[in-house]
Design an enzyme around this catalytic site. Structure first.
Site, PDB file in Angstrom:
ATOM      1  N   ARG A  27      64.802 -77.639 -87.198  1.00  0.00           N
ATOM      2  CA  ARG A  27      63.336 -77.674 -87.146  1.00  0.00           C
ATOM      3  C   ARG A  27      62.816 -78.641 -86.075  1.00  0.00           C
ATOM      4  O   ARG A  27      61.805 -79.321 -86.280  1.00  0.00           O
ATOM      5  CB  ARG A  27      62.747 -78.087 -88.507  1.00  0.00           C
ATOM      6  N   ASP A  77      62.066 -67.278 -87.696  1.00  0.00           N
ATOM      7  CA  ASP A  77      62.249 -67.698 -89.077  1.00  0.00           C
ATOM      8  C   ASP A  77      63.309 -66.822 -89.729  1.00  0.00           C
ATOM      9  O   ASP A  77      63.497 -65.677 -89.315  1.00  0.00           O
ATOM     10  CB  ASP A  77      60.947 -67.610 -89.873  1.00  0.00           C
ATOM     11  N   TYR A 153      64.998 -65.701-101.523  1.00  0.00           N
ATOM     12  CA  TYR A 153      63.576 -65.519-101.198  1.00  0.00           C
ATOM     13  C   TYR A 153      63.098 -64.120-101.561  1.00  0.00           C
ATOM     14  O   TYR A 153      61.970 -63.929-102.021  1.00  0.00           O
ATOM     15  CB  TYR A 153      63.325 -65.810 -99.709  1.00  0.00           C
TER      16      TYR A 153
HETATM   17  O1  CP3 Z   1      64.830 -75.192 -86.343  1.00  0.00           O
HETATM   18  C1  CP3 Z   1      63.955 -74.776 -85.548  1.00  0.00           C
HETATM   19  O2  CP3 Z   1      63.205 -75.529 -84.884  1.00  0.00           O
HETATM   20  C2  CP3 Z   1      63.889 -73.274 -85.278  1.00  0.00           C
HETATM   21  C3  CP3 Z   1      62.952 -72.522 -86.042  1.00  0.00           C
HETATM   22  C4  CP3 Z   1      63.133 -72.357 -87.546  1.00  0.00           C
HETATM   23  C5  CP3 Z   1      62.034 -72.248 -88.439  1.00  0.00           C
HETATM   24  N1  CP3 Z   1      62.515 -71.944 -89.679  1.00  0.00           N
HETATM   25  C6  CP3 Z   1      60.624 -72.412 -88.051  1.00  0.00           C
HETATM   26  C7  CP3 Z   1      59.603 -72.619 -89.085  1.00  0.00           C
HETATM   27  C8  CP3 Z   1      64.297 -72.181 -88.308  1.00  0.00           C
HETATM   28  C9  CP3 Z   1      65.756 -72.264 -87.882  1.00  0.00           C
HETATM   29  C10 CP3 Z   1      63.879 -71.917 -89.655  1.00  0.00           C
HETATM   30  C11 CP3 Z   1      64.827 -71.631 -90.748  1.00  0.00           C
HETATM   31  C12 CP3 Z   1      64.324 -71.459 -92.102  1.00  0.00           C
HETATM   32  N2  CP3 Z   1      63.147 -70.894 -92.509  1.00  0.00           N
HETATM   33  C13 CP3 Z   1      65.064 -71.795 -93.265  1.00  0.00           C
HETATM   34  C14 CP3 Z   1      66.463 -72.368 -93.268  1.00  0.00           C
HETATM   35  C15 CP3 Z   1      66.479 -73.835 -93.077  1.00  0.00           C
HETATM   36  C16 CP3 Z   1      65.893 -74.619 -94.221  1.00  0.00           C
HETATM   37  O3  CP3 Z   1      64.814 -75.216 -94.004  1.00  0.00           O
HETATM   38  O4  CP3 Z   1      66.503 -74.661 -95.296  1.00  0.00           O
HETATM   39  C17 CP3 Z   1      64.278 -71.467 -94.375  1.00  0.00           C
HETATM   40  C18 CP3 Z   1      64.648 -71.666 -95.831  1.00  0.00           C
HETATM   41  C19 CP3 Z   1      63.068 -70.881 -93.884  1.00  0.00           C
HETATM   42  C20 CP3 Z   1      61.952 -70.312 -94.669  1.00  0.00           C
HETATM   43  C21 CP3 Z   1      60.685 -71.014 -94.438  1.00  0.00           C
HETATM   44  N3  CP3 Z   1      59.978 -70.991 -93.240  1.00  0.00           N
HETATM   45  C22 CP3 Z   1      59.946 -71.816 -95.345  1.00  0.00           C
HETATM   46  C23 CP3 Z   1      60.379 -72.124 -96.769  1.00  0.00           C
HETATM   47  C24 CP3 Z   1      58.800 -72.256 -94.675  1.00  0.00           C
HETATM   48  C25 CP3 Z   1      57.640 -73.015 -95.266  1.00  0.00           C
HETATM   49  C26 CP3 Z   1      57.885 -74.479 -95.318  1.00  0.00           C
HETATM   50  C27 CP3 Z   1      57.152 -75.142 -94.200  1.00  0.00           C
HETATM   51  O5  CP3 Z   1      57.709 -76.084 -93.618  1.00  0.00           O
HETATM   52  O6  CP3 Z   1      55.990 -74.747 -93.929  1.00  0.00           O
HETATM   53  C28 CP3 Z   1      58.864 -71.766 -93.343  1.00  0.00           C
HETATM   54  C29 CP3 Z   1      57.851 -71.993 -92.272  1.00  0.00           C
HETATM   55  C30 CP3 Z   1      58.346 -72.439 -90.950  1.00  0.00           C
HETATM   56  N4  CP3 Z   1      59.504 -72.044 -90.335  1.00  0.00           N
HETATM   57  C31 CP3 Z   1      57.634 -73.306 -90.072  1.00  0.00           C
HETATM   58  C32 CP3 Z   1      58.418 -73.429 -88.904  1.00  0.00           C
HETATM   59  C33 CP3 Z   1      58.084 -74.198 -87.653  1.00  0.00           C
HETATM   60  C34 CP3 Z   1      56.272 -73.920 -90.338  1.00  0.00           C
HETATM   61  C35 CP3 Z   1      55.229 -72.884 -90.059  1.00  0.00           C
HETATM   62  C36 CP3 Z   1      53.935 -73.405 -89.467  1.00  0.00           C
HETATM   63  O7  CP3 Z   1      53.857 -73.582 -88.231  1.00  0.00           O
HETATM   64  O8  CP3 Z   1      53.009 -73.585 -90.250  1.00  0.00           O
END
Ligand code: CP3
Length: 345
Positions: A27, A77, A153
């Site tokens: 992230r 994502d 999910y």
């Molecule tokens: O790592 C990186 O910078 C690359 C991009 C990336 C994102 N999600 C961007 C993102 C990667 C590799 C992920 C993986 C991801 N997504 C996982 C596996 C890793 C982990 O965290 O366990 C999971 C479970 C998800 C599912 C997901 N996506 C959730 C549960 C959420 C909401 C939580 C949150 O932080 O808002 C997301 C949203 C998400 N994915 C954001 C980003 C930058 C935030 C969205 C925004 O800009 O509002």
């Protein structure tokens, strides 16, 4: 131009012990960066950003430019795969993902793998664009959610505290749930393979919820699919490393390492590095507590130095044990990179 094999990340993932471990952070692109929030403000929602290759490529590169990381990770994502299989997905502001849950075999009829990679084509276009703009010496990492975590999910319809819907399906109807995991395994292989063809030089398999399963189910739904994914990718793309991240696996990380054939292991924050460095033979990645990065100061400096000491003489990649938290001050990330790369006597 630094040849691929001389990129520090790929050397470390190939088994070489470097004087200083290469670094990237899960992230590393996201809301903690003002330049990300500026791009995000131009598009409707998070998924619109994932589907806009020019903007997704820009936010992929932002943290690499700002901090000098050794790798870029594709901005996308894990949940784009269930969506492309036919399950409606939304991200509600401040609430995380919402999917229309599939909790039994009848629900599988709503999913179709045909044309999956066409529907995911904006992701591969992002990979191509990032690859074309990558700074010298920086590697590009692609990724996918692992079948078990995607199934969590899909069945829960979002996050969960007890994972009752997905586990109940798995326990009560192993054949039907097994069909979902098989479908996801095939989808993940196709998705990662297309990212590699588009230019990803390493790929990471995120099994964020591996840690909620007991041994037998862990083997069946975490280890076995990871082995099938590793075998298929190694056959199609020899030399492209696969990093496995079975988050929360605890003691089962050793059997995951032995039985999947992944090329490197990403460790969550709870894995003791001394034990890991002695026991696991593949290159290791991790595992600073994301809250230590949020806190900063002495705790951050001591945490970074302790991990660097634990990795001395070993093939390793510096990372967090889970993703960067949204309130993290960007200056703390710059400090992490500075301390990691400082000369040690
Ligand atoms: O790592 C990186 O910078 C690359 C991009 C990336 C994102 N999600 C961007 C993102 C990667 C590799 C992920 C993986 C991801 N997504 C996982 C596996 C890793 C982990 O965290 O366990 C999971 C479970 C998800 C599912 C997901 N996506 C959730 C549960 C959420 C909401 C939580 C949150 O932080 O808002 C997301 C949203 C998400 N994915 C954001 C980003 C930058 C935030 C969205 C925004 O800009 O509002």
């Amino acid at each position: 131009v630094v040849p691929r094999s001389e990129k520090p990340l790929l050397r470390a993932l190939g088994g070489e012990a470097l004087a200083c471990p290469p670094v990237w952070l899960m992230r590393q692109a996201g809301r903690y960066l003002p330049e990300y929030r500026a791009v995000r403000a131009h598009v409707g929602g998070f998924l619109d950003l994932c589907n806009a290759p020019a903007l997704a490529a820009e936010v992929t590169l932002q943290p690499v430019r700002r901090f000098g990381f050794d790798a870029a990770i594709l901005f996308s994502d894990i949940l784009v795969v269930p969506q492309a299989l036919g399950q409606p997905l939304e991200f509600l502001e401040g609430e995380g993902p919402k999917l229309d849950p599939i909790t039994n075999t009848a629900g599988l009829a709503r999913l179709s793998i045909d044309g999956l990679e066409d529907r995911l084509s904006p992701v591969y276009e992002t990979v191509r664009r990032v690859k074309a703009e990558l700074p010298d010496g920086v590697a590009l990492i692609g990724f996918s959610g692992a079948p078990w975590t995607l199934a969590c999910y899909m069945a829960e319809g979002g996050g969960s505290k007890d994972f009752a819907a997905v586990k109940r399906w798995a326990y009560a109807d192993p054949a039907g749930f097994g069909a979902l995991v098989d479908l996801l395994t095939e989808a993940v292989i196709g998705h990662l393979s297309r990212q590699i063809v588009a230019g990803a030089e390493a790929v990471q398999l995120f099994d964020s919820w591996a840690g909620v399963l007991a041994e037998e189910a862990f083997t069946r739904y975490v280890t076995v699919p990871a082995r099938r994914i590793a075998e298929a990718l190694h056959a199609r793309h020899p030399g492209v490393p696969l990093i496995g991240f079975p988050r929360g696996a605890g003691l089962m990380i050793a059997s995951y390492a032995d039985n999947t054939g992944v090329d490197a292991l990403a460790l969550d924050t709870t894995v003791p590095l001394g034990w890991a460095a002695r026991t696991l033979t593949v290159p290791l990645q991790g595992n600073l507590d994301p809250v230590c990065l949020l806190a900063g100061g002495e705790a951050l400096r001591n945490g970074v130095r302790a991990i660097r000491r634990a990795y001395a003489g070993r093939a390793a990649v510096f990372n967090l044990g889970h993703g960067v938290l949204p309130r993290t001050p960007p200056e703390h990330v710059a400090e992490l990179v500075r301390v990691l790369r400082e000369e040690i006597a």
